[in-house]
Design a protein around this motif. Structure first.
Motif, PDB file in Angstrom:
ATOM      1  N   GLY A   1      74.426   4.937 -23.458  1.00 17.25           N
ATOM      2  CA  GLY A   1      73.669   5.479 -24.658  1.00 17.25           C
ATOM      3  C   GLY A   1      74.135   4.745 -25.923  1.00 17.25           C
ATOM      4  O   GLY A   1      73.448   4.479 -26.800  1.00 17.25           O
ATOM      5  N   VAL A   2      75.430   4.790 -26.035  1.00 17.74           N
ATOM      6  CA  VAL A   2      76.237   4.268 -27.445  1.00 17.74           C
ATOM      7  C   VAL A   2      75.661   3.045 -27.535  1.00 17.74           C
ATOM      8  O   VAL A   2      75.287   2.344 -28.503  1.00 17.74           O
ATOM      9  CB  VAL A   2      77.682   4.670 -27.497  1.00 17.74           C
ATOM     10  CG1 VAL A   2      78.430   3.687 -28.511  1.00 17.74           C
ATOM     11  CG2 VAL A   2      78.043   5.855 -27.503  1.00 17.74           C
ATOM     12  N   ALA A   3      75.828   2.160 -26.387  1.00 16.48           N
ATOM     13  CA  ALA A   3      75.277   0.744 -26.594  1.00 16.48           C
ATOM     14  C   ALA A   3      74.048   0.374 -26.893  1.00 16.48           C
ATOM     15  O   ALA A   3      73.522  -0.302 -27.762  1.00 16.48           O
ATOM     16  CB  ALA A   3      75.752  -0.137 -25.108  1.00 16.48           C
ATOM     17  N   SER A   4      73.047   1.301 -26.226  1.00 20.65           N
ATOM     18  CA  SER A   4      71.605   1.076 -26.732  1.00 20.65           C
ATOM     19  C   SER A   4      71.465   1.627 -28.320  1.00 20.65           C
ATOM     20  O   SER A   4      70.508   0.800 -28.779  1.00 20.65           O
ATOM     21  CB  SER A   4      70.881   2.063 -25.749  1.00 20.65           C
ATOM     22  OG  SER A   4      70.681   3.235 -26.073  1.00 20.65           O
ATOM     23  N   ARG A   5      72.206   2.285 -28.830  1.00 21.84           N
ATOM     24  CA  ARG A   5      71.835   2.632 -30.174  1.00 21.84           C
ATOM     25  C   ARG A   5      72.357   1.473 -30.973  1.00 21.84           C
ATOM     26  O   ARG A   5      71.937   1.584 -32.106  1.00 21.84           O
ATOM     27  CB  ARG A   5      72.798   3.881 -30.701  1.00 21.84           C
ATOM     28  CG  ARG A   5      72.156   5.390 -30.254  1.00 21.84           C
ATOM     29  CD  ARG A   5      72.540   6.226 -31.147  1.00 21.84           C
ATOM     30  NE  ARG A   5      73.966   6.615 -30.924  1.00 21.84           N
ATOM     31  CZ  ARG A   5      74.422   7.215 -29.626  1.00 21.84           C
ATOM     32  NH1 ARG A   5      73.488   8.015 -29.138  1.00 21.84           N
ATOM     33  NH2 ARG A   5      75.571   7.575 -29.518  1.00 21.84           N
ATOM     34  N   ARG A   6      73.230   0.664 -30.362  1.00 17.36           N
ATOM     35  CA  ARG A   6      73.704  -0.505 -31.100  1.00 17.36           C
ATOM     36  C   ARG A   6      72.902  -1.900 -30.772  1.00 17.36           C
ATOM     37  O   ARG A   6      73.297  -3.075 -30.822  1.00 17.36           O
ATOM     38  CB  ARG A   6      75.060  -1.046 -30.801  1.00 17.36           C
ATOM     39  CG  ARG A   6      76.284   0.034 -30.973  1.00 17.36           C
ATOM     40  CD  ARG A   6      76.614   0.028 -32.542  1.00 17.36           C
ATOM     41  NE  ARG A   6      76.955  -1.338 -32.927  1.00 17.36           N
ATOM     42  CZ  ARG A   6      77.289  -1.736 -34.274  1.00 17.36           C
ATOM     43  NH1 ARG A   6      76.881  -0.815 -35.065  1.00 17.36           N
ATOM     44  NH2 ARG A   6      77.647  -2.833 -34.334  1.00 17.36           N
ATOM     45  N   ASP A   7      71.681  -1.515 -30.096  1.00 17.02           N
ATOM     46  CA  ASP A   7      70.813  -2.376 -29.695  1.00 17.02           C
ATOM     47  C   ASP A   7      71.091  -3.373 -28.588  1.00 17.02           C
ATOM     48  O   ASP A   7      70.628  -4.432 -28.311  1.00 17.02           O
ATOM     49  CB  ASP A   7      70.264  -3.394 -30.697  1.00 17.02           C
ATOM     50  CG  ASP A   7      69.021  -3.270 -31.067  1.00 17.02           C
ATOM     51  OD1 ASP A   7      68.818  -3.472 -32.371  1.00 17.02           O
ATOM     52  OD2 ASP A   7      68.197  -2.642 -30.461  1.00 17.02           O
ATOM     53  N   ILE A   8      72.273  -2.820 -27.562  1.00 16.99           N
ATOM     54  CA  ILE A   8      72.384  -3.592 -26.297  1.00 16.99           C
ATOM     55  C   ILE A   8      72.096  -2.629 -25.214  1.00 16.99           C
ATOM     56  O   ILE A   8      72.696  -1.681 -25.148  1.00 16.99           O
ATOM     57  CB  ILE A   8      74.045  -3.777 -26.599  1.00 16.99           C
ATOM     58  CG1 ILE A   8      74.545  -4.518 -27.606  1.00 16.99           C
ATOM     59  CG2 ILE A   8      74.295  -4.627 -25.064  1.00 16.99           C
ATOM     60  CD1 ILE A   8      75.771  -4.588 -27.738  1.00 16.99           C
TER      61      ILE A   8
END
Lengths: 833, 46
Positions: A498-505
């Motif tokens: 989830g953290v990665a997807s918030r950083r667009d990854i």
């Protein structure tokens, strides 16, 4: 010879900063030549202007407000290209009957996969399609899968009109065939949800019954009710262990048979022993039962796994399939006319017409027309190559010149692009797997627990007797379950995802966190980088102008409408707000443009093209050119009245910040190397500029060569991380330990990569590496805390002080503690800076 | 207190009914997409 405006130096420049004016629709910079003075809104292209007017015309201007509020983390929407007439193919019976469903009342329904869907504002706009396109009854968009279900009245509006409207709004549609892999994933998730539902229901009821039994310990409970409650607990526990709990038993058994120990083993041990002991105790009427803890255990563990599964599925779903790499339909010659047909109907030998700025839908040979082809997504070549009748061309490349006609030699699955994709997908199953940290711990854990239980059993049997020994040993086996670890690891991974997807990854497989975290200076990893588009911007920029700079505005205005990357670069560099008047702008094949200015003929194009037009280069020009021959740059010659007046150098510029990023990655332990399909000169130049060792720069690689290099590096035991974006990278991305693709490149690369991102360049990789190291630290921390709790409970069990209500309190507490720590550490991660 | 012999099975029956409803909604695909509905709430005003 007049002075140069800036000397072509040995170093490639970094990309220039954006201009100040942003397009009102898509927020990308407006080229200087298109700025309309005194206008409230500025647009970067005709496509954006028409979308803007359409949206406001239908009274949907709220879209822009919503997008500002809700779409802040997503990249700007690209300009909407002029809609091609290809959607006419949608009305053909071959397509219509295959992809649409008839509903009652003369209605039809279709599932369309839309590109460019980013945020809630897009959902809002697409679902207002009935307002924009009369005849459409309803449009429902699923944000995760980017699929819109459109229902319309078959007699009121045609499917091609609906598709064209969606395209003009900025969401090019494709038919959403459901792949087998996707149906399987959906079925698996549904099954998981059912299990969670059953486990949750059982856990809740078991806990209620258990509380009654605990309270009964205080004040005494009539024996008949105690027995009754215990039997009901047994039934509920049996359901929970048999149905949802079966996941762990099957997993442990499968692992046992293949000699691979996973975390399922100690969990299955605890569940099995607890269930069996509980059964015996209820039947015989003596002893403790632990069904409430067991049911809660099953529930929590399954929830953890489901959350991880769901996060991974989000990333997988957001990738469109190969269908969007090639157009949905194309123009084929049937008899004496050009007919728009769906791609499935094209056969070998057909003649296909490919207009300007369109992707080629088939492999074939050019039979008419002279043009240029942008092959960067297929081969990595940064410069468009000229094509003429007789040349072989491939599906997926983009025609950046005038229209051409192609005789089909391969279509659909037989095209080179499709075969590359299939090879890449097959390679995904060959990807080297690692044993996860949690699973490595599981084996030793189980052994230790079994030994301890044996010791406790032996000790108590010798000291007191058989029955107390048995009950204490059983209690130990139950509470020694690595509940905290088994729950916390998937939850931590889900959090990291989830953290990665918030950083667009968007990460498709959480295993890459561990793989990336393992790279250290002591254990170096190989960083394989694609050149065009990853290290460089993929778009040429003007580097230097040699000649009379008075001609710069003329050059700028001549290239205003060009779709050729070099033309666009010239327009960007030299376009002005008040362009000079020119007439008769004609685009010729191979990037040449002629026009009339002030009564004089102006021609610009490549050196070779101008020579064919009868404009030779004088000797002093040739000397100047030869001085900078080997730098892999593109050359444009400007001639007025058949006399050369200027020469322009353009090159693909390196992305800003790349050199610094590479130093950071080297410090972590990565050895960068360049794998490029472009020419040796261009690749070597970029390698030099970024201080990469020359023997780590490989150029002119075919996709198969890239894969071989990646496999060889992996075979030497090093962790291989690959970053790329083109179709020619797809197979190598699949073969590498960790493949990172950039969205905006070829969809084929996204489909096989382990993770992908919207942000170009190397910054996402640095974020990913930082996040991976943090995640692994948190997982280790989970283990430490979990061991601490286990030590406590095991000591209590060994001492004979454990009872079901203590276990019922301690096990969830340990899980919550570990979860809380994980959330506090990962939730606050703000990126690698 | 012998009413417990009726009440507890009854309660379990109720739980079973809601579980069946839950499973029915899963099988119908209602829980496949849990994300889009939350965004509609943010933007819907009509």
């Amino acid at each position: 010879m007049t002075a140069m405006s800036s000397p072509p130096s040995a170093a490639l420049p970094t990309a220039s900063p954006k201009s100040a004016t942003a397009c009102s629709h898509c927020d990308l910079p407006v080229p200087a030549g298109l700025i309309v003075p005194d206008a409230d809104e500025q647009f970067c292209c005709a496509g954006c202007a028409s979308v803007y007017r359409m949206i406001h015309g239908c009274d949907l201007g709220r879209y822009y407000h919503l997008r500002d509020v809700l779409g802040s983390t997503t990249p700007p929407v690209g300009p909407a290209a002029d809609p091609p007439t290809r959607y006419e193919a949608f009305d053909q019976p071959a397509f219509f009957d295959a992809h649409t469903v008839a509903l009652a009342g003369g209605l039809r329904q279709i599932d369309l996969r839309l590109s460019n869907v980013h945020c809630a504002a897009c959902v809002w706009l697409v679902e207002r399609l009935p307002k924009v396109c009369p005849g459409v009854i309803e449009a429902r968009l699923s944000l995760g899968q980017m699929v819109a279900r459109v229902t319309w009245e078959a007699s009121a509006v045609r499917l091609s009109a609906i598709a064209t409207t969606l395209h003009r709004l900025g969401y090019p549609p494709h038919p959403a065939g459901s792949s087998e892999a996707r149906s399987l994933r959906i079925a698996q998730e549904r099954q998981m949800l059912v299990r969670i539902g059953v486990a949750g229901a059982c856990a809740g009821n078991a806990m209620l019954l258990a509380v009654s039994l605990y309270l009964g310990l205080l004040d005494g409970m009539a024996a008949e009710f105690e027995t009754f409650l215990r039997w009901i607990s047994l039934i509920i526990g049996g359901v929970a262990l048999g149905w949802p709990g079966g996941v762990f038993f099957r997993g442990a058994w499968a692992g046992w048979r293949t000699r691979r120990v996973t975390l399922d083993l100690p969990i299955a041990l605890a569940l099995g022993v607890g269930g069996l002991a509980g059964l015996i105790n209820v039947v015989t009427g003596r002893g403790d039962i632990y069904f409430d803890s067991l049911c809660v255990l099953v529930f929590l563990l399954l929830v953890g796994r489901y959350l991880q599964m769901r996060q991974q599925r989000r990333a997988i779903d957001a990738v469109s399939l190969m269908q969007s790499l090639t157009p949905v339909g194309c123009e084929v010659r049937r008899g004496n006319a050009w007919v728009s047909v769906p791609l499935e109907s094209v056969v070998v030998g057909d003649r296909v017409r490919v207009a300007s700025n369109e992707r080629l839908p088939v492999d074939g040979t050019v039979c008419e027309g002279v043009s240029s082809l942008d092959t960067s997504s297929l081969t990595g070549e940064s410069r468009p190559c000229g094509i003429e009748p007789g040349d072989a061309v491939f599906a997926g490349t983009q025609n950046v010149g005038p229209a051409i006609q192609v005789s089909v030699s391969a279509a659909g699955r037989d095209t080179r692009v499709a075969q590359l994709m299939e090879a890449a997908s097959a390679d995904v199953s060959n990807k080297p797997a690692i044993v996860c940290f949690a699973d490595r711990v599981a084996g030793g854990f189980t052994l230790a627990v079994v030994l301890l239980a044996g010791l406790v059993f032996g000790g108590w049997w010798w000291a007191v007797g058989f029955e107390p020994a048995l009950s204490h040993a059983v209690a130990l086996l139950i509470v020694a379950c690595p509940c905290a670890l088994g729950l916390a690891t998937p939850m931590t991974l889900a959090l990291a995802l989830g953290v990665a997807s918030r950083r667009d990854i968007l990460v498709k497989d959480a295993a890459i966190f561990e793989k990336l975290a393992r790279v250290e200076p002591a254990r170096p990893g190989v960083l394989a980088l694609d050149k065009t588009g990853t290290l460089t911007t993929g778009q040429p920029r003007v580097v230097a102008w040699l000649g009379d700079s008075a001609w710069q505005p003329v050059v700028g205005v001549m290239e205003t409408d060009s779709k050729h990357p070099i033309g666009r670069a010239l327009a960007q560099a030299y376009g002005q707000a008040n362009p000079p008047d020119i007439d008769h702008v004609t685009e010729h094949g191979q990037g040449g443009v002629t026009a009339t200015f002030d009564g004089r003929d102006v021609a610009l194009g490549s050196r070779r093209w101008l020579e064919t037009q009868g404009v030779p280069l004088g000797r002093e020009w040739v000397e100047a050119l030869d001085r900078h021959q080997d730098q892999g740059m593109s050359l444009v010659v400007v001639a007025v009245d058949r006399q050369v007046v200027a020469v322009v150098w353009l090159a693909d510029s390196i992305r800003p910040g790349t050199a610094a990023a590479l130093r950071e990655l080297e410090a972590v332990g990565f050895l960068p190397c360049i794998l490029s399909g472009d020419t040796g000169d261009a690749a070597r130049h970029v390698g030099q500029a970024l201080s990469i060792a020359p023997d780590h720069v490989h150029a002119e690689l075919a996709p198969e060569d890239k894969t071989k290099l990646v496999a060889r590096a992996g075979g030497e035991g090093q962790m291989v991380v690959m970053v790329g974006d083109g179709v020619n990278d797809a197979a190598a991305l699949a073969r590498a330990d960790v493949g990172l693709a950039v969205k905006g490149g070829a969809e084929a690369a996204l489909a096989v990569a382990d993770a992908y991102t919207h942000r170009p360049g190397l910054a996402p990789l640095i974020d990913l590496v930082g996040l991976s190291r943090l995640t692994l630290r948190v997982v280790r921390q989970n283990l430490a805390v979990s061991l601490g709790y286990n030590a406590l409970t095991v000591s209590l069990a060994a001492a004979g002080l454990l009872s079901p209500w203590i276990a019922a309190i301690l096990m969830p507490t340990s899980s919550l503690t570990v979860l809380g720590l994980a959330v506090s550490r990962l939730g606050r991660w703000k990126g690698a800076r | 207190m012998s009413v417990l012999y009726v009440m507890i099975p009854l309660a379990i029956l109720l739980a079973l009914i809601s579980l069946i409803a839950f499973i029915w909604s899963i099988k119908r695909g209602q829980l496949d997409d849990l994300d889009t509905a939350s965004t509609r709430f943010l933007t819907d005003d009509e």
